[in-house]
Design a protein around this motif. Structure first.
Motif, mmCIF file in Angstrom:
data_model
loop_
_atom_site.group_PDB
_atom_site.id
_atom_site.type_symbol
_atom_site.label_atom_id
_atom_site.label_comp_id
_atom_site.label_asym_id
_atom_site.label_seq_id
_atom_site.Cartn_x
_atom_site.Cartn_y
_atom_site.Cartn_z
ATOM 1 N N PHE A 105 0.831 -1.202 0.000
ATOM 2 C CA PHE A 105 0.000 0.000 0.000
ATOM 3 C C PHE A 105 0.869 1.256 0.000
ATOM 4 N N ASP A 106 0.349 2.299 -0.627
ATOM 5 C CA ASP A 106 1.058 3.572 -0.680
ATOM 6 C C ASP A 106 0.860 4.381 0.590
ATOM 7 N N TYR A 107 -0.291 4.223 1.228
ATOM 8 C CA TYR A 107 -0.604 4.932 2.463
ATOM 9 C C TYR A 107 -1.527 4.064 3.314
ATOM 10 N N ILE A 108 -1.546 4.360 4.616
ATOM 11 C CA ILE A 108 -2.572 3.844 5.521
ATOM 12 C C ILE A 108 -3.169 5.046 6.247
ATOM 13 N N PHE A 109 -4.269 4.847 6.960
ATOM 14 C CA PHE A 109 -4.846 5.901 7.781
ATOM 15 C C PHE A 109 -4.389 5.725 9.227
ATOM 16 N N ASN A 110 -4.162 6.819 9.927
ATOM 17 C CA ASN A 110 -3.804 6.739 11.342
ATOM 18 C C ASN A 110 -4.957 7.227 12.222
ATOM 19 N N SER A 111 -4.759 7.152 13.520
ATOM 20 C CA SER A 111 -5.843 7.429 14.476
ATOM 21 C C SER A 111 -5.697 8.766 15.180
ATOM 22 N N ALA A 112 -5.041 9.735 14.531
ATOM 23 C CA ALA A 112 -4.805 11.035 15.158
ATOM 24 C C ALA A 112 -6.103 11.724 15.587
ATOM 25 N N LYS A 113 -7.208 11.417 14.914
ATOM 26 C CA LYS A 113 -8.488 12.062 15.233
ATOM 27 C C LYS A 113 -8.872 11.851 16.700
ATOM 28 N N TRP A 114 -8.488 10.700 17.263
ATOM 29 C CA TRP A 114 -8.915 10.359 18.620
ATOM 30 C C TRP A 114 -7.861 10.666 19.685
ATOM 31 N N TRP A 115 -6.775 11.318 19.314
ATOM 32 C CA TRP A 115 -5.713 11.574 20.282
ATOM 33 C C TRP A 115 -6.087 12.705 21.226
ATOM 34 N N ASP A 116 -5.642 12.568 22.483
ATOM 35 C CA ASP A 116 -5.948 13.588 23.494
ATOM 36 C C ASP A 116 -4.814 14.593 23.661
ATOM 37 N N PHE A 117 -3.841 14.578 22.739
ATOM 38 C CA PHE A 117 -2.679 15.475 22.768
ATOM 39 C C PHE A 117 -1.737 15.191 23.936
ATOM 40 N N GLU A 118 -1.875 14.014 24.547
ATOM 41 C CA GLU A 118 -1.035 13.731 25.708
ATOM 42 C C GLU A 118 -0.607 12.278 25.809
ATOM 43 N N SER A 119 -1.528 11.327 25.673
ATOM 44 C CA SER A 119 -1.208 9.913 25.832
ATOM 45 C C SER A 119 -0.143 9.478 24.829
ATOM 46 N N PRO A 120 0.706 8.527 25.205
ATOM 47 C CA PRO A 120 1.823 8.133 24.328
ATOM 48 C C PRO A 120 1.435 7.262 23.140
ATOM 49 N N TRP A 121 0.205 6.742 23.113
ATOM 50 C CA TRP A 121 -0.118 5.698 22.132
ATOM 51 C C TRP A 121 -0.010 6.158 20.676
ATOM 52 N N LEU A 122 -0.362 7.408 20.373
ATOM 53 C CA LEU A 122 -0.349 7.841 18.979
ATOM 54 C C LEU A 122 1.078 7.854 18.427
ATOM 55 N N ILE A 123 2.017 8.414 19.177
ATOM 56 C CA ILE A 123 3.403 8.455 18.719
ATOM 57 C C ILE A 123 3.972 7.042 18.631
ATOM 58 N N GLU A 124 3.582 6.176 19.562
ATOM 59 C CA GLU A 124 4.045 4.786 19.521
ATOM 60 C C GLU A 124 3.552 4.095 18.250
ATOM 61 N N GLN A 125 2.272 4.244 17.948
ATOM 62 C CA GLN A 125 1.722 3.639 16.727
ATOM 63 C C GLN A 125 2.379 4.231 15.485
ATOM 64 N N TYR A 126 2.555 5.537 15.496
ATOM 65 C CA TYR A 126 3.167 6.239 14.367
ATOM 66 C C TYR A 126 4.564 5.690 14.089
ATOM 67 N N ASN A 127 5.349 5.495 15.152
ATOM 68 C CA ASN A 127 6.717 5.013 14.977
ATOM 69 C C ASN A 127 6.788 3.555 14.550
ATOM 70 N N LEU A 128 5.768 2.775 14.875
ATOM 71 C CA LEU A 128 5.760 1.368 14.484
ATOM 72 C C LEU A 128 5.587 1.178 12.980
ATOM 73 N N THR A 129 4.943 2.116 12.316
ATOM 74 C CA THR A 129 4.707 1.981 10.872
ATOM 75 C C THR A 129 5.386 3.071 10.053
ATOM 76 N N ARG A 130 6.023 4.031 10.718
ATOM 77 C CA ARG A 130 6.546 5.223 10.035
ATOM 78 C C ARG A 130 7.507 4.877 8.900
ATOM 79 N N GLU A 131 8.405 3.918 9.120
ATOM 80 C CA GLU A 131 9.390 3.582 8.100
ATOM 81 C C GLU A 131 8.864 2.566 7.088
#
Length: 420
Positions: A214-240
């Protein structure tokens, strides 16, 4: 990718799409995503496709002498004349329960107790069954080649209508090897992109699906609370592995303006973050005007177009311009959260992995009140040499003093870039 989601049921017949396409182009979007336009089944849901090779009659102009397919081609061509490529939903994990395919090829479907199964999900602990849908059996069908070739023909048909990309609905429900073959064979013949809808699946499922080409996937930034670590963790797992697309709301979610008690600052805050967080961004029709009625795959009609006093078009235009001008906001850049004494302020550092650009995003998490950001030295947060340039969509500063003090209005974001 800067994607404008044109929802067919709200936009109406193809002949009425032109002003929406013109607005999308003027706002700085370069792609338009269209939900399914094929003939639906008895439920009339856009995602309950009865015939993949016919067009939804509700989207056709009955006064036009042109064939349905030509009406689609004409609309797509108009979008392209405005600098917009068009992608469509590719729904091949299920079809309408009243589709002729169930009788023609019962071996293509999942069976439960001898009957063709409906897809389902578990929502808040309860099983929700979509009884208007029938689940294709991509994993265990006795005729995998027949089912594959049918799906391949659907893709070719849509490409023939002018579509340059596909948002693959519930992509994780289909085996990666199926996608790998479909994507490889299609790309050998056409310049198209494939985007995987992976929301709601596990991280392992996301990585497995993303690795299928796939050329892209969708992420879950819409549900982030601007604080919890999960979004950055998920982002880094697929970023590369694969770039991702963020969105402030979608056709599947409630309208943000209604969720946030009609707060315009929340609309701006969430769009700015979604646009600059990851490689791609997507925004549904009506967001720019603060629409409150959720988009519905069955019930929405053009009469649901809302007359509001909200208009953040200029803000969106400016944010999209920032995204289009700086490489650091066009990729899955290296991203870190930086601690700051004021917990109501988000401080995010981003660095391009392809050039030397860095960026600081300073965001007021509070959409109802002002917050102060202060630092002795902005340059302590970046590795690049001066200068940092303020490219914020609102009130950009020509000079960034040291020490740096700024009182952020509700939801406001400052965007600073070091372009080496």
């Amino acid at each position: 990718m800067r994607i404008y989601n044109l929802f067919p049921r709200l936009a109406g017949p193809f002949s009425a799409w032109r002003p929406h396409l013109e607005r999308a182009a003027d706002l700085g979007f370069d792609w338009v995503f269209v939900n399914p336009i094929q003939q639906p089944g008895r439920s009339c849901s856009l995602y309950s496709i009865k015939d993949y090779f016919k067009i939804n009659p509700a989207l056709l102009d009955p006064t036009s002498p042109k064939a349905p397919e030509d009406q689609v081609r004409e609309t797509v061509a108009w979008a392209e004349s405005l600098g917009l490529k068009v992608m469509q939903d590719l729904v091949i994990n299920h079809c309408a329960y009243d589709s002729p395919l169930l009788k023609q090829h019962p071996e293509w479907f999942i069976k439960e107790k001898g009957r063709i199964a409906h897809p389902f999900c578990v929502h808040e602990g309860e099983k929700v069954i979509w009884r208007d849908l029938a689940s294709f059996d991509h994993r265990h069908t006795s005729d995998p080649e027949g089912l594959y070739q049918y799906c391949r023909a659907v893709v070719e048909h849509l490409i023939g209508l002018g579509f340059k990309g596909f948002r693959c609905d519930a992509a994780y429900q289909i085996p990666p090897e199926f996608w790998r073959r479909l994507i490889e064979e299609t790309k050998r013949a056409h310049e198209v992109i494939f985007v995987a809808e992976t929301l709601g699946c596990s991280v392992d499922q996301t990585r497995e699906t993303a690795g299928a080409g796939f050329d892209y996937i969708f992420n879950s930034a819409k549900w982030w609370d601007f604080e919890s670590p999960w979004l950055i963790e998920q982002y880094n797992l697929t970023r590369e592995l694969v770039p991702s697309i963020a969105f402030p709301e979608s056709h599947d979610t409630p309208r943000l303006f209604a969720e946030c008690q009609r707060n315009v600052d929340a609309l701006k805050q969430r769009y700015l973050f979604a646009a600059l967080f990851s490689a791609g961004v997507m925004m549904p029709i009506g967001y720019e005007f603060g629409f409150e009625k959720p988009l519905h795959v069955v019930k929405t009609t053009p009469q649901d177009w809302e007359q509001t006093e909200v208009d953040i078009c200029d803000f969106i235009r400016k944010v999209n311009r920032i995204k289009s001008q700086y490489r650091v906001f066009q990729e899955e850049s290296i991203t870190e959260l930086i601690d700051h004494p004021n917990r109501a302020v988000l401080l995010m550092w981003k660095a391009s992995s392809r050039n030397h650009q860095e960026a600081l995003i300073i965001l007021n998490k509070n959409i109802w009140g002002r917050e102060v950001f202060y630092t002795e030295d902005l340059y302590r947060y970046i590795q690049a040499s001066p200068p940092l340039v303020d490219v914020s969509p609102e009130w950009p500063q020509a000079y960034l003093p040291t020490p740096y003090h700024f009182e952020l209005p509700p939801g406001m974001g400052r965007v600073l870039v070091a372009d080496v």
